[in-house]
Design a protein around this motif. Structure first.
Motif, PDB file in Angstrom:
ATOM      1  N   SER A   1       0.827  -1.220   0.000  1.00 26.87           N
ATOM      2  CA  SER A   1       0.000   0.000   0.000  1.00 26.87           C
ATOM      3  C   SER A   1       0.858   1.266   0.000  1.00 26.87           C
TER       4      SER A   1
ATOM      5  N   SER B   1       1.342   4.755  -1.035  1.00 23.16           N
ATOM      6  CA  SER B   1       0.394   5.796  -1.457  1.00 23.16           C
ATOM      7  C   SER B   1       0.964   6.733  -2.510  1.00 23.16           C
TER       8      SER B   1
ATOM      9  N   ALA C   1      -2.415   1.868  -6.373  1.00 24.87           N
ATOM     10  CA  ALA C   1      -3.718   2.342  -5.893  1.00 24.87           C
ATOM     11  C   ALA C   1      -4.608   1.173  -5.469  1.00 24.87           C
TER      12      ALA C   1
ATOM     13  N   CYS D   1      -3.606  -0.121  -2.157  1.00 26.80           N
ATOM     14  CA  CYS D   1      -4.089   0.736  -1.067  1.00 26.80           C
ATOM     15  C   CYS D   1      -5.535   0.373  -0.723  1.00 26.80           C
TER      16      CYS D   1
ATOM     17  N   HIS E   1      -6.771   7.999  -1.891  1.00 33.21           N
ATOM     18  CA  HIS E   1      -6.959   6.638  -1.392  1.00 33.21           C
ATOM     19  C   HIS E   1      -8.014   6.651  -0.279  1.00 33.21           C
TER      20      HIS E   1
ATOM     21  N   HIS F   1      -2.481   5.171  10.056  1.00 31.05           N
ATOM     22  CA  HIS F   1      -2.521   5.173   8.584  1.00 31.05           C
ATOM     23  C   HIS F   1      -1.982   3.850   8.041  1.00 31.05           C
TER      24      HIS F   1
ATOM     25  N   ASP G   1      -1.116   3.452   4.807  1.00 30.23           N
ATOM     26  CA  ASP G   1      -0.206   3.625   3.659  1.00 30.23           C
ATOM     27  C   ASP G   1       1.235   3.665   4.138  1.00 30.23           C
TER      28      ASP G   1
ATOM     29  N   GLY H   1      -5.194   6.654   4.323  1.00 32.55           N
ATOM     30  CA  GLY H   1      -4.279   6.027   3.379  1.00 32.55           C
ATOM     31  C   GLY H   1      -3.389   7.013   2.646  1.00 32.55           C
ATOM     32  N   GLU H   2      -3.253   8.227   3.167  1.00 32.57           N
ATOM     33  CA  GLU H   2      -2.421   9.216   2.460  1.00 32.57           C
ATOM     34  C   GLU H   2      -1.527  10.018   3.392  1.00 32.57           C
TER      35      GLU H   2
END
Lengths: 467, 467
Positions: A32, A34, A40, A43, A69, A91, A93, A161-162
């Motif tokens: 994953s 990001s 993608a 993620c 994401h 998170h 990511d 996720g970012e």
């Protein structure tokens, strides 16, 4: 909260630890990343996988889209509205893995192995940041639910996720999901311990002003044999200006830079001095021996409570093999400032730009790009959950948990305050040698195990905090 | 030498010019890029092609191997041993064509086209440097041979294939072929005119000391949030040191740098002032307006007779898109010095290294790489062939040929002196806007045509020089 109940939960953590490790490995195997659009789908897969795990603990867990994401929002089904309500943040990511050739093993094939000094470590991209860390909290919840059937606190879990690419889409997401994210305070597991045996709660974070400057002179690259001596060299201009950012005492020379910066209170400074952070312990592992910051300041001040300036990158002209007698038309640098309470990021940015432009010789222009502009954060040391969590950490580690400042920035903390009105409790089990953002990222097995136990205790302690 | 004979030769040059252009085009179509091993066969092909052309003019022409790309040695069959013996030098190799996307046409498909200001120009890689230039001499020989059946001087032609990559294999080649290259003096066609209507002979060349310096601090890249303020930043160290290379008056601050540097004789300076080189004429075309060299010096001194220092490249840390909060473990720069008569390249190199190391803070190391170490050249203004050539040039262009200094280096000139004991006469027809080493290299059609005519006259003039 009964002590026998907590004891059972802790036993359960120990008994279930091998499976917790397997579950972490499953998460670590998902690529994953990001930053790279090629990942993608990975993620998405990580978000779905984690939501499924959390759902299994008695949550309504949803993967919700953002402009980037997706994020996970999970609400415990047992929330009563009458107990302290925690919003947990993490998170899923991870950072890119380049340079891949410096990894000793494939970054998405986690293993437990031995560190050179004999410690057991989990090695993989994300082993610490933040998959390992967020899993300590999720696994603590699992132990509570498995032993008692529910959690002793109200809990919402939000996992984005970012984070590694600046959380730009997450702030609008917070705004849009305000109602579902309401809580009494936030808990973030993305920080570190003081040292491998001393737990810590991070109560201040430096802010970050990150500028890029590009200086242009001639309208094309020139031959230094023909033009050398007559034509302005932008690399010379850039090095001359950047070379003056610090004086001989390591102080930053930008006019007004230290406006509003306060010295540490004497008692805190005395406490920090007592921590025994030395050049030997902090700098030797990275091959250095001399604190490089402001003269007359303790090393711990230099890295946590004092503002700094670093040139993070510079490039201009010919940088390949061999030589080329070129005078470049332009040169650029990335310059960042870690700022502290009392400093205004906008003012620092403007002062830097003025510092550069006021020294530009004729025939040169400077362009600027704003990469970050985040204020410092100082949390309330008297916040009630903080004292509770501190005691719980002290119980687990057998050593007084420290309240520390971090030199780094976690912009989400300011976003939680601004968007949701929440203070944050920053607790994590990372170590300085975890190689986060670098090849061979690791998480101590002890951090993972005692991290879960720590959260099990903290959850119990928070249940007793008066609303 | 009869004037009617020369007139016939010049007529022949004019009559044959279209075919001369065709022959130049054939040479320009060969991709003899010496820097890239992928073009090694093209280099061989260029050598073979040129040797064939020269053979056709009554020479014993051989393509001889070197440790790198081959060189051509051609001896005129008509050499008598009693006439002035000239060694002509040129190079058939060309610079790489990157960045290809900035070329308006394929670089190896030569065309005659119009410059923006209406001049007819030949556009191709090598159009000037040095295929166009060396062809002016070869075509002048052709005209002489075609009209009179032979040359009026003794002549050896030597053309190498590695000038653009430093001629490292050519010096041993000179040593090994000393006997076959014996002559009274060398003639080199690789320099420029004063301006599009004023011919010039280059009588001084700056030397070149080119150093690469790499500064290392920590043993790995660091996170600036964790280490910023405490750990030494090598980019900061590098910019600080390089930023002090010049004082506010543009003078180089390295101790001893100007030792041995003499001011121009008053009469030469007066003559140079009279040439009318201005910021308007020299700097405006490249988008600049202010001479950037030592204050109090004429622009023409700054670019030809004064030593200079340029940072040709710098790189360190994160230089990609966006931002990364990294403290790099090392940073490096390429720094070159154009040096003048009286300066010793070895001393300059040592003084630069001492300048850097004496300013290194603790925990930092500096490594150096020597890319070039060539002294300045000052030719004898009273050399007999020079006066003869000057008069010939003046006759062709209708304007007094100037004796000028060049800011650039042509190391081969020192090699000819050291290896073969020969002084060199540097005459060429390049212009400042020829874009040599850059996309869209060109040669003015007038430079090519009148260049051939100039050599036809110079060959006649040299025939009359007493041995």
């Amino acid at each position: 909260m009964s002590n026998t109940q907590l004891a059972s939960v802790l036993d359960r953590v120990d008994a279930d630890f091998d499976k917790a490790l397997e579950r972490l490995f499953a998460l670590l195997r998902i690529k994953s990343i990001s930053a790279d659009p090629a990942f993608a789908e990975d993620c998405k897969a990580a978000a779905k996988h984690l939501a499924g795990e959390i759902e299994g603990l008695g949550f309504n867990a949803e993967v919700r889209p953002t402009a980037g994401h997706p994020a996970i929002v999970a609400t415990a089904k047992g929330n009563t509205g009458k107990r302290p309500h925690v919003l947990f943040y993490g998170h899923y990511d991870v950072q890119p893995v380049d340079p891949l050739n410096l990894w000793h093993r494939p970054p998405f094939e986690p293993v437990v192995t031995k560190h050179a000094d004999g410690r057991d470590i989990i090695v993989a991209r994300g082993a610490q940041d933040d998959k390992g860390q967020l899993s300590t909290f999720v696994e603590a919840c699992r132990a509570w639910v498995n032993v008692t059937g529910s959690l002793p606190i109200d809990l919402t879990i939000c996992i984005e996720g970012e984070e590694e690419i600046g959380s730009k889409n997450f702030v609008p997401f917070l705004e849009a999901n305000k109602k579902d994210l309401a809580a009494d305070f936030a808990v973030v597991c993305d920080t570190g311990m003081w040292d491998p045996s001393t737990p810590a709660i991070t109560t201040s974070l430096r802010g970050l002003v990150y500028e890029e400057v590009k200086i242009t002179a001639a309208n094309r690259d020139l031959h230094s044999g023909i033009y050398g001596g007559g034509a302005r060299n932008p690399i010379r201009v850039l090095t001359n200006i950047l070379g003056k950012l610090h004086d001989d005492n390591g102080r930053i020379t930008i006019p007004g830079f230290y406006d509003g910066v306060k010295d540490l209170p004497a008692d805190i400074l005395a406490q920090w001095k007592g921590l025994g952070l030395t050049a030997e312990s902090f700098l030797k592992p990275i091959g250095l021996s001399i604190p490089a910051g402001e003269k007359g300041r303790e090393l711990i001040e230099q890295i946590t409570s004092r503002p700094t300036c670093d040139i993070n990158g510079i490039v201009g002209g010919y940088t390949g093999e061999g030589s080329k007698t070129v005078i470049a038309s332009h040169a650029s640098a990335k310059v960042s400032f870690r700022i502290v309470e009392g400093q205004d990021p906008g003012k620092i940015r403007d002062a830097f730009r003025k510092f550069v432009t006021s020294q530009l010789p004729g025939d040169c222009t400077a362009e600027f790009l704003d990469h970050s502009n985040a204020p410092a954060i100082a949390l309330d040391w008297n916040m009630k959950p903080l004292a509770a969590a501190r005691d719980a950490l002290t119980d687990e580690w057998g050593k007084q948990a420290l309240l520390i400042g971090s030199g780094a920035s976690i912009p989400i903390v300011a976003d939680f305050k601004r968007t949701l009105g929440l203070d944050s409790l920053l607790i994590g089990f990372g170590l300085d040698d975890d190689n986060i953002h670098s090849p061979n990222e690791k998480y101590d097995l002890k951090s993972f195990h005692k991290g879960i136990r720590s959260w099990a205790r903290i959850i119990a302690a928070l249940a007793d905090v008066k609303k």
